[in-house]
Design a protein around this motif. Sequence first.
Motif, PDB file in Angstrom:
ATOM      1  N   CYS A  18       0.801  -1.230   0.000  1.00  0.00           N
ATOM      2  CA  CYS A  18       0.000   0.000   0.000  1.00  0.00           C
ATOM      3  C   CYS A  18       0.832   1.277   0.000  1.00  0.00           C
ATOM      4  O   CYS A  18       0.362   2.325  -0.435  1.00  0.00           O
ATOM      5  CB  CYS A  18      -0.952   0.005   1.192  1.00  0.00           C
ATOM      6  N   SER A  73      -5.065   1.575   0.931  1.00  0.00           N
ATOM      7  CA  SER A  73      -5.199   0.756  -0.271  1.00  0.00           C
ATOM      8  C   SER A  73      -5.803  -0.589   0.100  1.00  0.00           C
ATOM      9  O   SER A  73      -5.258  -1.312   0.931  1.00  0.00           O
ATOM     10  CB  SER A  73      -3.818   0.567  -0.917  1.00  0.00           C
ATOM     11  N   PRO A 130      -6.102  -0.882  -5.140  1.00  0.00           N
ATOM     12  CA  PRO A 130      -4.750  -0.389  -5.436  1.00  0.00           C
ATOM     13  C   PRO A 130      -4.635   0.371  -6.747  1.00  0.00           C
ATOM     14  O   PRO A 130      -3.915   1.373  -6.814  1.00  0.00           O
ATOM     15  CB  PRO A 130      -3.912  -1.672  -5.443  1.00  0.00           C
ATOM     16  N   ILE A 168      -5.817   3.887  -6.219  1.00  0.00           N
ATOM     17  CA  ILE A 168      -4.889   4.641  -5.379  1.00  0.00           C
ATOM     18  C   ILE A 168      -3.658   5.053  -6.178  1.00  0.00           C
ATOM     19  O   ILE A 168      -3.206   6.202  -6.096  1.00  0.00           O
ATOM     20  CB  ILE A 168      -4.477   3.804  -4.156  1.00  0.00           C
ATOM     21  N   GLU A 227      -5.965  -3.860  -0.512  1.00  0.00           N
ATOM     22  CA  GLU A 227      -5.304  -4.979  -1.172  1.00  0.00           C
ATOM     23  C   GLU A 227      -6.035  -6.272  -0.847  1.00  0.00           C
ATOM     24  O   GLU A 227      -6.112  -6.682   0.318  1.00  0.00           O
ATOM     25  CB  GLU A 227      -3.845  -5.076  -0.704  1.00  0.00           C
ATOM     26  N   TYR A 252      -3.934   7.818   2.544  1.00  0.00           N
ATOM     27  CA  TYR A 252      -4.707   6.816   1.807  1.00  0.00           C
ATOM     28  C   TYR A 252      -4.633   5.446   2.447  1.00  0.00           C
ATOM     29  O   TYR A 252      -3.718   5.136   3.210  1.00  0.00           O
ATOM     30  CB  TYR A 252      -4.261   6.738   0.349  1.00  0.00           C
TER      31      TYR A 252
END
Length: 342
Positions: free
Chosen positions: A42, A334, A310, A313, A336, A332
């Motif tokens: 991330c 992410s 992802p 982002i 995943e 942020y």
Amino acid sequence: MAFDVIIQPSGQQLEVEDDETVLEAALRQGFAFPYGCRNGACGSCKGRVLAGEVDHGPKKPPGITEAELADGWALFCQAAPVDDLEIEVREIGAAKDIVVKTLPCRVAQLNRLADDVMELRLQLPATERMQFLAGQYLDVLLKGGGRRSYSLANAPHDDEQLVLHVRNLEGGRFSKMVFEEMQSKALLRIEGPLGTFFVDEESERPRLFVGGGTGFGPLKGMLDHLAVEGFDRPHHLFWGARSAEGIYAPDWLGRMSAEHGEHFRFTPVLSDVPADTAGGFPAVAGWPHDAVLAEYPDLSGFDVYMAGPPAMIEAATNAFLAAGLPTEQLYYDSFEPAAPHE
């Protein structure tokens, strides 16, 4: 062999054992470094190496580019010291006193928000409460091993139950259970709160929120928290989905707009099946980052909070930094996905 690490700008020092990453040592010693996935995907734990050298292992983690590595950046969840270090990282003071707990809980409610999104409400034992910051996540601990991470979609003041937004993923071990097998009163074990995705309340800049799919969940928690605290500046939420049906919180959106219209705006962004409206609001076709830049071509004066897959982002990060957003004003989470076999 242990290595000494000086943390800037605070000047504090920590010690990293030879079998630890910098992040592992920092968390063990009570330093609240930013982190998210903790597996290098991330990029939340990114910081600079000012002196010394680190080793990211045999393969470059996906959360950092070759250019960033060459420029002195590191992912501290993966970086192990090669020698003594001086690093620069944003420390998260607000998380220092929050205790991470492993707790039992029961499923209080299962509410279908969309064809592929379930609201999962968890009830802790009467003697327990989970203190958390809006935007943090928890892990559901699965029987036989494995865990699944889900952001909290409620605000800390509304913590009688813990609220998760679960997307039904193809091959998803836990999401299949939620959608096909789980019943009210089912017993689960959770660990949390985790992560350092939460609002910088000391900043005086206007805030932009960018969510993709169930990335709306933690942003909703943040906005609920800020609304209770009292909106004192513009807040604009951009929520990306494939179609209008993916904007699954029309009542909440309508209430936020009616009660906080002076400081709250909402823009739905639809990628696959554009519609004129979504959630009762005029919709924009395309991708969330493009919609943001169409409204705000210069992002230098904003704080931006993002949560979603992802690919979203990564695309948004590149576009926003190119539009003048300083790295330290970008936050942020992410989402995943876990590997199907885990």
